[in-house]
Scaffold this motif. Structure first.
Motif, PDB file in Angstrom:
ATOM      1  N   GLN A 164      -0.038  11.105   4.429  1.00  0.00           N
ATOM      2  CA  GLN A 164      -0.565  11.530   5.720  1.00  0.00           C
ATOM      3  C   GLN A 164      -0.377  13.029   5.863  1.00  0.00           C
ATOM      4  OE1 GLN A 164       1.331   9.865   9.252  1.00  0.00           O
ATOM      5  NE2 GLN A 164      -0.623   9.886  10.341  1.00  0.00           N
ATOM      6  N   GLY A 212      -4.648  16.756  10.099  1.00  0.00           N
ATOM      7  CA  GLY A 212      -6.093  16.945  10.040  1.00  0.00           C
ATOM      8  C   GLY A 212      -6.814  16.035   9.074  1.00  0.00           C
ATOM      9  N   LEU A 213      -6.070  15.358   8.206  1.00  0.00           N
ATOM     10  CA  LEU A 213      -6.701  14.480   7.205  1.00  0.00           C
ATOM     11  C   LEU A 213      -6.401  13.012   7.447  1.00  0.00           C
ATOM     12  CD1 LEU A 213      -6.095  16.564   3.955  1.00  0.00           C
ATOM     13  CD2 LEU A 213      -8.206  16.382   5.296  1.00  0.00           C
ATOM     14  N   GLY A 214      -5.418  12.753   8.274  1.00  0.00           N
ATOM     15  CA  GLY A 214      -5.099  11.365   8.573  1.00  0.00           C
ATOM     16  C   GLY A 214      -4.404  10.669   7.414  1.00  0.00           C
ATOM     17  N   LEU A 215      -4.421   9.342   7.464  1.00  0.00           N
ATOM     18  CA  LEU A 215      -3.817   8.508   6.433  1.00  0.00           C
ATOM     19  C   LEU A 215      -4.828   8.261   5.323  1.00  0.00           C
ATOM     20  CD1 LEU A 215      -2.087   5.872   8.689  1.00  0.00           C
ATOM     21  CD2 LEU A 215      -0.995   6.895   6.710  1.00  0.00           C
ATOM     22  N   LEU A 258       3.734   7.155   3.257  1.00  0.00           N
ATOM     23  CA  LEU A 258       3.968   5.928   4.021  1.00  0.00           C
ATOM     24  C   LEU A 258       3.630   4.714   3.175  1.00  0.00           C
ATOM     25  CD1 LEU A 258       2.387   7.231   7.279  1.00  0.00           C
ATOM     26  CD2 LEU A 258       4.681   6.279   7.179  1.00  0.00           C
ATOM     27  N   PHE A 277       0.831  -1.197   0.000  1.00  0.00           N
ATOM     28  CA  PHE A 277       0.000   0.000   0.000  1.00  0.00           C
ATOM     29  C   PHE A 277       0.871   1.254   0.000  1.00  0.00           C
ATOM     30  CE2 PHE A 277      -3.716  -2.409   1.501  1.00  0.00           C
ATOM     31  CZ  PHE A 277      -3.122  -3.476   2.124  1.00  0.00           C
ATOM     32  N   PHE A 315       4.257  -0.919   8.515  1.00  0.00           N
ATOM     33  CA  PHE A 315       4.574   0.339   7.849  1.00  0.00           C
ATOM     34  C   PHE A 315       6.072   0.596   7.801  1.00  0.00           C
ATOM     35  CE2 PHE A 315       0.627   2.640   7.094  1.00  0.00           C
ATOM     36  CZ  PHE A 315      -0.283   1.879   7.793  1.00  0.00           C
ATOM     37  N   ASP A 354      -8.131   5.883  -2.581  1.00  0.00           N
ATOM     38  CA  ASP A 354      -9.091   6.982  -2.457  1.00  0.00           C
ATOM     39  C   ASP A 354      -8.631   8.273  -3.144  1.00  0.00           C
ATOM     40  OD1 ASP A 354      -9.395   5.657   0.796  1.00  0.00           O
ATOM     41  OD2 ASP A 354     -10.876   5.449  -0.809  1.00  0.00           O
ATOM     42  N   MET A 414       3.724  13.618   3.937  1.00  0.00           N
ATOM     43  CA  MET A 414       4.435  12.436   4.412  1.00  0.00           C
ATOM     44  C   MET A 414       3.848  11.230   3.671  1.00  0.00           C
ATOM     45  SD  MET A 414       6.496  10.763   6.458  1.00  0.00           S
ATOM     46  CE  MET A 414       6.846  11.268   8.123  1.00  0.00           C
ATOM     47  N   GLY A 449       6.328   5.538  11.103  1.00  0.00           N
ATOM     48  CA  GLY A 449       5.116   4.904  10.606  1.00  0.00           C
ATOM     49  C   GLY A 449       4.318   4.295  11.744  1.00  0.00           C
ATOM     50  N   PRO A 450       3.021   4.096  11.538  1.00  0.00           N
ATOM     51  CA  PRO A 450       2.182   3.459  12.566  1.00  0.00           C
ATOM     52  C   PRO A 450       2.628   2.031  12.855  1.00  0.00           C
ATOM     53  CG  PRO A 450       0.829   4.529  10.897  1.00  0.00           C
ATOM     54  CD  PRO A 450       2.239   4.513  10.373  1.00  0.00           C
ATOM     55  N   PHE A 453      -8.559   4.719   7.841  1.00  0.00           N
ATOM     56  CA  PHE A 453      -8.006   5.204   9.098  1.00  0.00           C
ATOM     57  C   PHE A 453      -8.762   6.418   9.619  1.00  0.00           C
ATOM     58  CE2 PHE A 453      -4.127   2.937  10.025  1.00  0.00           C
ATOM     59  CZ  PHE A 453      -3.827   2.318   8.828  1.00  0.00           C
ATOM     60  N   GLY A 454      -8.838   6.513  10.943  1.00  0.00           N
ATOM     61  CA  GLY A 454      -9.264   7.742  11.580  1.00  0.00           C
ATOM     62  C   GLY A 454      -8.102   8.726  11.588  1.00  0.00           C
ATOM     63  N   GLN A 455      -8.383   9.948  12.015  1.00  0.00           N
ATOM     64  CA  GLN A 455      -7.343  10.976  12.009  1.00  0.00           C
ATOM     65  C   GLN A 455      -6.327  10.795  13.122  1.00  0.00           C
ATOM     66  OE1 GLN A 455      -9.428  14.644  12.349  1.00  0.00           O
ATOM     67  NE2 GLN A 455     -10.269  14.566  10.290  1.00  0.00           N
ATOM     68  N   LEU A 505      -5.379   6.421   1.465  1.00  0.00           N
ATOM     69  CA  LEU A 505      -4.828   5.413   0.566  1.00  0.00           C
ATOM     70  C   LEU A 505      -4.722   5.962  -0.849  1.00  0.00           C
ATOM     71  CD1 LEU A 505      -3.938   2.426   0.235  1.00  0.00           C
ATOM     72  CD2 LEU A 505      -6.336   1.902  -0.295  1.00  0.00           C
ATOM     73  N   TYR A 510       0.255   5.293   1.150  1.00  0.00           N
ATOM     74  CA  TYR A 510      -0.593   6.281   1.787  1.00  0.00           C
ATOM     75  C   TYR A 510       0.121   7.622   1.794  1.00  0.00           C
ATOM     76  CZ  TYR A 510      -2.946   2.298   4.156  1.00  0.00           C
ATOM     77  OH  TYR A 510      -3.619   1.135   4.455  1.00  0.00           O
TER      78      TYR A 510
END
Lengths: 115, 112
Positions: free
Chosen positions: A37, A40-43, A90, A33, A106, A59, A88, B43-44, B102-104, A45, A35
């Motif tokens: 980041q 305020g918008l998060g991760l 990932l 994958f 990750f 997305d 960023m 990274g997470p 994912f959530g923020q 895809l 992503y």
């Protein structure tokens, strides 16, 4: 120890340049994958690959393409970098089996700045 | 469209207390929900997964609950330590594709 590595931690590119971000995993995972980041918008895809030479849009694929010629390697390409692609990035990998809990591993991320 | 919401405000708590983070989702019925930890510039890292037929899951000082009626998951860290300070992300598994939403994330700060 499982590992996902990304080619650069920090990258600065100019608007209009072609940018390659490389990701390598050593876990023999089928799924990989990309992503981005943003605060305020998060991760979010960008692209997903479930096998060599197979890819699927995520997305937010606009302005990006990907390449997966070998199982362990997944590349993200910015054909013509723009300032709104400063972010960023990932990379992650996972096994496709539900027995794995779909856990994603990750990389450390690449912070890309486009000026 | 599918949506996941986590409290965007940072959570500040005193060492030794229990931290509780919330994850709410809409327009979806996930079979699995995951929690990740992310430290600045990294990274997470996967922490826990809970399935739709599980009400609660524990791992050491971590506890996750999953209420499919409320469409909510709660993530608890008991006896919190300054080393628990990080951003915590919840993620829904989309069907059986392995893709996640994912959530923020919620940033937790544990003060000594």
């Amino acid at each position: 120890d499982v590992k996902v590595t990304q080619s650069s931690r920090y990258l600065v590119k100019r608007t209009g340049e072609k940018v390659f971000l490389e990701c390598v995993q050593d876990m023999d995972h089928e799924n990989m994958f990309w992503y981005r980041q943003d605060p305020g918008l998060g991760l979010r895809l960008i692209y997903f690959s479930y096998d060599v030479k197979m890819k699927e849009k995520g997305d937010i694929p606009e302005g990006y393409s990907v390449s997966r010629e070998k199982k362990e390697r997944f590349s993200l390409i910015l054909e013509s970098a723009s300032t709104n692609q400063t972010s960023m990035y990932l990379c992650a990998s996972s096994s496709p089996s539900s027995a794995s809990s779909y856990e994603q591993y990750f990389g450390p991320g690449t912070r890309l700045t486009v000026t | 469209s599918q949506k996941i919401e986590q409290n965007s405000e940072a959570l500040n708590i005193q060492e030794g207390k229990t931290a509780t983070l919330t994850c709410n989702y809409t327009n979806y019925s996930p079979a699995y929900l995951q929690w990740y930890r992310q430290d600045p510039g990294r990274g997470p890292v996967f922490l826990l997964l809970i399935r739709e037929n599980e009400k609660e899951k524990r791992k050491e000082r971590l506890k996750v609950t999953f209420d499919t009626t409320l469409k909510q998951s709660l993530f608890h860290i008991t006896a919190s330590q300054p080393a628990d300070s990080a951003t915590y992300l919840c993620a829904l598994v989309r069907g059986n594709t392995g893709k996640l939403i994912f959530g923020q994330g919620t940033t937790l700060q544990v003060k000594p």
